[in-house]
Design a protein around this motif. Structure first.
Motif, short mmCIF file in Angstrom:
data_model
loop_
_atom_site.label_atom_id
_atom_site.label_comp_id
_atom_site.label_asym_id
_atom_site.label_seq_id
_atom_site.Cartn_x
_atom_site.Cartn_y
_atom_site.Cartn_z
N LEU A 199 -5.34 18.41 -22.84
CA LEU A 199 -4.55 20.03 -23.53
C LEU A 199 -5.58 21.14 -22.50
CD1 LEU A 199 -3.97 20.28 -26.95
CD2 LEU A 199 -2.68 18.49 -25.18
N VAL A 200 -5.18 21.46 -21.06
CA VAL A 200 -5.46 22.60 -20.62
C VAL A 200 -5.29 23.85 -19.60
CG1 VAL A 200 -6.23 20.84 -18.74
CG2 VAL A 200 -5.13 22.04 -18.07
N HIS A 201 -5.82 24.66 -20.00
CA HIS A 201 -5.31 26.30 -19.56
C HIS A 201 -4.38 26.33 -18.60
CE1 HIS A 201 -5.01 30.98 -19.67
NE2 HIS A 201 -4.74 30.89 -21.04
N PRO A 202 -3.35 27.08 -17.90
CA PRO A 202 -3.55 27.24 -16.79
C PRO A 202 -3.89 28.32 -15.86
CG PRO A 202 -1.86 28.70 -18.40
CD PRO A 202 -2.41 27.69 -19.05
N GLU A 203 -5.19 28.85 -16.13
CA GLU A 203 -6.02 30.08 -15.62
C GLU A 203 -7.30 29.00 -15.05
OE1 GLU A 203 -8.30 32.53 -18.09
OE2 GLU A 203 -6.84 33.74 -18.24
N CYS A 204 -7.68 27.37 -15.42
CA CYS A 204 -7.65 26.10 -14.80
C CYS A 204 -7.33 25.91 -13.16
CB CYS A 204 -7.92 24.84 -15.35
SG CYS A 204 -8.59 24.83 -16.73
N THR A 205 -8.17 25.19 -12.77
CA THR A 205 -7.73 25.03 -10.86
C THR A 205 -6.81 23.94 -10.79
OG1 THR A 205 -9.53 22.92 -10.97
CG2 THR A 205 -10.01 25.44 -10.62
N PRO A 206 -6.08 23.91 -9.84
CA PRO A 206 -4.95 22.66 -9.23
C PRO A 206 -5.18 21.67 -9.78
CG PRO A 206 -4.62 24.62 -7.96
CD PRO A 206 -6.16 24.78 -8.94
N ASP A 207 -6.76 21.22 -9.29
CA ASP A 207 -6.99 19.34 -10.09
C ASP A 207 -7.08 19.19 -11.20
OD1 ASP A 207 -8.35 21.23 -9.33
OD2 ASP A 207 -10.16 19.68 -8.44
N VAL A 208 -7.20 19.90 -12.06
CA VAL A 208 -7.74 19.54 -13.47
C VAL A 208 -6.59 19.64 -13.90
CG1 VAL A 208 -8.74 21.03 -15.24
CG2 VAL A 208 -10.18 21.62 -13.79
N ILE A 209 -5.35 21.03 -13.73
CA ILE A 209 -3.98 20.71 -14.53
C ILE A 209 -3.01 19.96 -13.48
CG2 ILE A 209 -1.87 21.82 -13.93
CD1 ILE A 209 -3.23 24.84 -14.13
N ALA A 210 -4.03 19.20 -12.94
CA ALA A 210 -2.51 18.08 -12.16
C ALA A 210 -3.28 16.53 -13.22
CB ALA A 210 -3.47 17.68 -11.10
N MET A 211 -4.78 16.64 -13.63
CA MET A 211 -4.94 15.55 -15.06
C MET A 211 -4.64 15.83 -16.42
SD MET A 211 -8.80 15.66 -12.78
CE MET A 211 -9.18 13.48 -13.83
N ALA A 212 -3.72 16.94 -16.43
CA ALA A 212 -3.63 17.10 -17.79
C ALA A 212 -2.42 16.68 -18.54
CB ALA A 212 -3.31 18.45 -17.83
N ASP A 213 -2.83 16.22 -19.49
CA ASP A 213 -1.09 15.56 -20.58
C ASP A 213 0.25 16.97 -20.53
OD1 ASP A 213 -1.81 12.73 -20.84
OD2 ASP A 213 -3.17 13.84 -21.81
N LYS A 214 -0.78 18.38 -20.77
CA LYS A 214 -0.53 19.36 -21.44
C LYS A 214 -0.94 20.95 -20.28
CE LYS A 214 3.62 17.72 -23.91
NZ LYS A 214 4.34 16.85 -23.35
N VAL A 215 -0.53 21.51 -19.71
CA VAL A 215 -0.25 23.29 -19.65
C VAL A 215 -0.03 23.98 -21.29
CG1 VAL A 215 -1.12 24.87 -17.85
CG2 VAL A 215 -0.99 22.27 -17.36
#
Ligand code: 13P
Ligand code: SF4
Length: 306
Positions: A199-215
């Motif tokens: 689970l990641v926050h949308p302030e993370c970089t796009p490559d981190v967001i791409a690896m998330a199950d939920k943003v």
């Protein structure tokens, strides 16, 4: 701090809160002791909604400056106090009113959508405010033919742009705390905890967001962790949120994506400063009426959409 000292501090705060008709609002990133004495713990959207509806006379705001300012704009007749005025937001300082005015001159037809992580002066120059919980919805609400200028977070802007399938002009701002979370951190944690949801926050970089199950926004992360059937989660946001996650889900396991995601500004508040704040009514947050009136328009437009 000894247990007896901390108990006395908490009792003194509770007594003064009653005397002053005060409530404490705390962001999900605050230290555990602060979250535990707050009437409400939440994300930027939830905190602004609480500030708008409370009938307390005093709000002790434990978060960063733009959040307290938003509370003051929504509740101009209440006293809004910040226990430590130095608690700013690095991202909010990445755009100045002069820069925004120049940008608007270059794109005179553009609709300005502004992340809540900005000063009141910036909000006053904007058409719509948004938070991490509703950025996509706000962008989607703007007629297709309109150009959008999204400020100041380029990563949240990129996320909203992909989700809403909408090209936008992005400002070059970002959150230094979230940028410390790297894709390789997520990879390592996934290898260590293969069953965990990411689970990641949308302030993370796009490559981190791409690896998330939920943003998700910070409160979105808390809500999802409660409702999900998973027992383990890798959390890609500021580490203060782990206190609430663990408290609300004692049977589940939470692993920070990176221990470096620690926002020093968010950590400036503590129990002593809250007590001093209530004792001496420190430090009141003020917003000049003209700026407050214009900033409120953009916040109200957001609140209407959600
Ligand atoms: P939330 O609105 O999701 O709580 O985010 C605020 C913030 O500052 C994130 O860094
Ligand atoms: Fe600002 Fe980042 Fe800290 Fe949030 S975590 S308050 S965006 S510096």
């Amino acid at each position: 701090m000894t247990e007896a000292k901390s108990e006395k501090l908490v009792n003194d705060i509770l007594k003064l809160k009653e005397e002053r008709k005060a409530i404490v609002l705390a962001h999900n990133y605050q230290i555990g002791e602060v979250q535990d004495i707050a009437e409400f713990v939440g994300d930027s959207l939830g905190l602004s909604q609480q500030a708008a509806k409370t009938d307390a006379e005093v709000i002790v705001f434990c978060g960063v400056h733009f959040m307290a300012e938003t509370a003051k704009i929504l509740s101009p007749n209440k006293t809004v106090l910040m226990p430590d005025l130095n608690a700013g937001c690095a991202m909010a300082n990445m755009i100045t009113p002069r820069q925004l005015k120049e940008m608007k001159k270059k794109h005179p037809e553009a609709v300005v959508v502004t992340y809540v992580n900005t000063t009141a002066e910036i909000k006053a120059e904007s058409d719509y405010c948004c938070t991490s919980a509703n950025a996509v919805k706000v962008v989607q609400s703007i007629p297709q033919e309109k150009e959008i200028l999204f400020i100041p977070d380029k990563y949240l802007g990129d996320f909203a742009s992909r989700q809403a399938n909408r090209k936008m002009i992005l400002w070059e701002g970002y959150c230094p705390t979230h940028r410390r979370i790297l894709a390789e951190d997520i990879l390592k944690k996934k290898a260590q905890y293969p069953k965990a949801e990411v689970l990641v926050h949308p302030e993370c970089t796009p490559d981190v967001i791409a690896m998330a199950d939920k943003v998700l926004s910070t409160s979105g992360i808390c809500r999802y962790a409660k409702e999900s059937n998973s027992g383990e989660f890798i959390i890609g946001t500021e580490i203060g949120i782990l206190h609430r996650l663990q408290k609300e889900n004692p049977q589940k396991k939470f692993y920070p994506a990176s221990n470096l995601a620690d926002c020093s500004n968010m950590k400036l508040n503590n129990l002593e400063k809250i007590l001093w704040s209530l004792e001496d009514m420190l430090y009141p947050v003020e917003v000049p009426p003209d700026i407050a009136r214009r900033a409120k328009r953009s916040i109200d437009r957001m609140l209407e959409i959600v």
